[in-house]
Design an enzyme around this catalytic site. Structure first.
Site, PDB file in Angstrom:
ATOM      1  N   GLY A  13       0.723  -1.277   0.059  1.00  0.00           N
ATOM      2  CA  GLY A  13       0.025   0.238   0.046  1.00  0.00           C
ATOM      3  C   GLY A  13       0.946   1.177  -0.096  1.00  0.00           C
ATOM      4  O   GLY A  13       2.126   1.247   0.053  1.00  0.00           O
ATOM      5  N   LEU A  39      -6.343 -11.291   7.139  1.00  0.00           N
ATOM      6  CA  LEU A  39      -6.371 -10.856   8.417  1.00  0.00           C
ATOM      7  C   LEU A  39      -7.796 -10.801   9.184  1.00  0.00           C
ATOM      8  O   LEU A  39      -7.692 -10.784  10.646  1.00  0.00           O
ATOM      9  CB  LEU A  39      -5.638  -9.481   8.746  1.00  0.00           C
ATOM     10  CG  LEU A  39      -4.362  -9.248   8.107  1.00  0.00           C
ATOM     11  CD1 LEU A  39      -3.868  -7.800   8.220  1.00  0.00           C
ATOM     12  CD2 LEU A  39      -3.158  -9.956   8.943  1.00  0.00           C
ATOM     13  N   ALA A  62      -5.136  -1.408   6.265  1.00  0.00           N
ATOM     14  CA  ALA A  62      -6.347  -0.899   6.626  1.00  0.00           C
ATOM     15  C   ALA A  62      -7.245  -0.377   5.441  1.00  0.00           C
ATOM     16  O   ALA A  62      -6.533  -0.310   4.406  1.00  0.00           O
ATOM     17  CB  ALA A  62      -6.160   0.663   7.450  1.00  0.00           C
ATOM     18  N   THR A  64      -8.831   2.659   4.090  1.00  0.00           N
ATOM     19  CA  THR A  64      -8.651   3.992   4.456  1.00  0.00           C
ATOM     20  C   THR A  64      -9.577   4.868   3.414  1.00  0.00           C
ATOM     21  O   THR A  64      -9.653   5.988   3.572  1.00  0.00           O
ATOM     22  CB  THR A  64      -7.393   4.387   4.090  1.00  0.00           C
ATOM     23  OG1 THR A  64      -6.822   4.214   2.742  1.00  0.00           O
ATOM     24  CG2 THR A  64      -6.438   3.899   5.291  1.00  0.00           C
ATOM     25  N   THR A 103      -5.042   7.179  12.966  1.00  0.00           N
ATOM     26  CA  THR A 103      -5.394   8.468  12.185  1.00  0.00           C
ATOM     27  C   THR A 103      -5.883   9.582  12.760  1.00  0.00           C
ATOM     28  O   THR A 103      -6.357   9.480  13.838  1.00  0.00           O
ATOM     29  CB  THR A 103      -6.588   8.115  11.046  1.00  0.00           C
ATOM     30  OG1 THR A 103      -7.008   9.131  10.415  1.00  0.00           O
ATOM     31  CG2 THR A 103      -7.646   7.572  11.862  1.00  0.00           C
ATOM     32  N   ASP A 104      -5.734  10.739  12.260  1.00  0.00           N
ATOM     33  CA  ASP A 104      -6.217  12.059  12.936  1.00  0.00           C
ATOM     34  C   ASP A 104      -7.752  12.216  12.929  1.00  0.00           C
ATOM     35  O   ASP A 104      -8.322  12.866  13.581  1.00  0.00           O
ATOM     36  CB  ASP A 104      -5.851  13.295  12.060  1.00  0.00           C
ATOM     37  CG  ASP A 104      -6.003  13.228  10.557  1.00  0.00           C
ATOM     38  OD1 ASP A 104      -6.081  12.152  10.067  1.00  0.00           O
ATOM     39  OD2 ASP A 104      -6.508  14.374   9.916  1.00  0.00           O
ATOM     40  N   TYR A 127     -15.349   5.626   9.174  1.00  0.00           N
ATOM     41  CA  TYR A 127     -13.664   5.458   9.252  1.00  0.00           C
ATOM     42  C   TYR A 127     -13.085   5.737  10.392  1.00  0.00           C
ATOM     43  O   TYR A 127     -12.219   4.794  10.939  1.00  0.00           O
ATOM     44  CB  TYR A 127     -13.104   6.320   8.014  1.00  0.00           C
ATOM     45  CG  TYR A 127     -11.355   6.263   8.232  1.00  0.00           C
ATOM     46  CD1 TYR A 127     -10.735   4.978   7.731  1.00  0.00           C
ATOM     47  CD2 TYR A 127     -10.777   7.109   8.326  1.00  0.00           C
ATOM     48  CE1 TYR A 127      -9.524   4.920   7.836  1.00  0.00           C
ATOM     49  CE2 TYR A 127      -9.464   7.126   8.238  1.00  0.00           C
ATOM     50  CZ  TYR A 127      -8.882   5.932   8.120  1.00  0.00           C
ATOM     51  OH  TYR A 127      -7.403   6.030   7.952  1.00  0.00           O
ATOM     52  N   LYS A 131     -11.132   3.087  13.266  1.00  0.00           N
ATOM     53  CA  LYS A 131      -9.825   3.157  13.495  1.00  0.00           C
ATOM     54  C   LYS A 131      -9.547   3.339  14.988  1.00  0.00           C
ATOM     55  O   LYS A 131      -8.338   2.577  15.832  1.00  0.00           O
ATOM     56  CB  LYS A 131      -8.978   4.354  12.808  1.00  0.00           C
ATOM     57  CG  LYS A 131      -8.856   4.125  11.083  1.00  0.00           C
ATOM     58  CD  LYS A 131      -8.243   2.847  11.100  1.00  0.00           C
ATOM     59  CE  LYS A 131      -6.529   3.245  11.355  1.00  0.00           C
ATOM     60  NZ  LYS A 131      -5.706   1.981  11.024  1.00  0.00           N
ATOM     61  N   TRP A 152      -3.100  12.896   6.206  1.00  0.00           N
ATOM     62  CA  TRP A 152      -3.100  13.434   5.252  1.00  0.00           C
ATOM     63  C   TRP A 152      -1.885  12.652   4.379  1.00  0.00           C
ATOM     64  O   TRP A 152      -1.117  13.637   3.839  1.00  0.00           O
ATOM     65  CB  TRP A 152      -3.321  14.800   5.371  1.00  0.00           C
ATOM     66  CG  TRP A 152      -4.377  15.481   5.724  1.00  0.00           C
ATOM     67  CD1 TRP A 152      -5.360  14.954   6.533  1.00  0.00           C
ATOM     68  CD2 TRP A 152      -4.702  16.746   5.409  1.00  0.00           C
ATOM     69  NE1 TRP A 152      -6.155  15.868   6.716  1.00  0.00           N
ATOM     70  CE2 TRP A 152      -6.070  16.973   5.888  1.00  0.00           C
ATOM     71  CE3 TRP A 152      -4.269  17.891   4.559  1.00  0.00           C
ATOM     72  CZ2 TRP A 152      -6.825  18.347   5.711  1.00  0.00           C
ATOM     73  CZ3 TRP A 152      -5.018  19.120   4.634  1.00  0.00           C
ATOM     74  CH2 TRP A 152      -6.097  19.245   4.924  1.00  0.00           C
TER      75      TRP A 152
END
Length: 283
Positions: A13, A39, A62, A64, A103-104, A127, A131, A152
């Site tokens: 990825g 997984l 993941a 995303t 992630t943010d 999302y 996460k 980002w």
């Protein structure tokens, strides 16, 4: 001296490709993706880890696609939560430290200043919730863990935001760009370096790892065109105007306090990181 074995999930990825390549200088890296191991199947995960016997694991796999997750929440939770839990459980059983990429988007974007690691989470879309649930699974199932939140991402191995801006400019197309979302643009190569520093010398726990400084999507797009020497056409829009399925946090820039305190690493400013990315793109 024998090198430690490092397992990287999602090694094909956007981020996983750079992690596998960048960390291979220090570790004996093995990558697994869907082709090698599902997984979401608990027995398959445990069997794979028993066979590979890594000393460390980095979970970069993941789903995303933020809007895709909103449309298919069951798939999002299966990939981002269930699979993470299986990996964390297997790592705990085999005494393997696990680093989980988050992630943010675990934040709601209401804070006016960049988020610290200790700030309360409140994701506003599937999302982010998936996460965050992955973070919880790692914390609950694995004693020795690192959680690394980033944001980002851009890099050479995916069709990221800067790449889309460049494509539109080369085609002479006008690119609609959101003007009211601010975050931390981050180069995958720099994030790989941060992950390496954390694995090498950081204590277990929660980290933020992003390039320094904040930008709106519009500011980032303008900087891409400026540094690339292109005269692309941008159409500033609001997030609401695009009518996307998933909400995005209006402000999700991150601070890297723990990373700096634990490893001494100070990340590069995002315009400088973008410059290096664009230089590699044109090589």
């Amino acid at each position: 001296m024998k090198r430690l074995k490092l397992l990287v999930t999602g090694h094909r990825g956007l981020l996983g490709s750079d992690l596998a390549a960048g960390l291979a200088k220090e570790y004996e890296v093995t990558g697994i993706g869907r082709a090698e191991c599902d997984l979401t199947r608990r027995p398959a995960v445990l069997e794979a880890l028993k066979r590979l016997r890594p000393d460390l694991a980095v979970h970069a796999a993941a789903w995303t696609d933020v809007d895709g997750c909103e449309r298919e929440p069951e798939t999002a939770y299966r990939v981002n939560v269930l699979a993470t839990g299986h990996l964390a459980e297997a790592c705990q059983r085999l005494k393997i430290p696990l680093l989980y990429i988050s992630t943010d988007f675990v934040f709601d974007g209401r804070k006016k200043s960049p988020y610290r690691e200790s700030d309360p989470t409140n994701p506003i879309q599937v999302y982010g919730r998936s996460k965050l649930a992955g973070e919880t699974a790692v914390q609950n199932l694995c004693e020795r863990f690192f959680i690394v939140r980033t944001a980002w991402l851009f890099g050479r191995h995916g069709r990221t935001f800067p790449a889309r801006i460049l494509e539109a400019a080369h085609r002479g197309e006008t690119a609609p760009v959101i003007r009211n979302q601010t975050g931390s643009p981050t180069y995958t190569v720099d994030l790989t370096r941060a992950v390496g520093e954390i694995l090498r010398g950081g204590g277990y726990g929660l980290y933020h790892a992003v390039n320094l400084g904040a930008a709106s999507r519009l500011e980032l797009a303008r900087e891409v065109l400026k540094q690339a020497g292109l005269k692309g056409r941008l159409k500033p829009v609001t997030a609401a105007e695009l009518k996307l399925p998933a909400r995005r946090p209006a402000r999700s820039a991150l601070r890297t306090l723990v990373l700096e305190a634990e490893t001494g690493l100070k990340m590069a400013e995002w315009p400088e990181a973008l410059h290096r990315y664009l230089a590699e793109e044109t090589d």
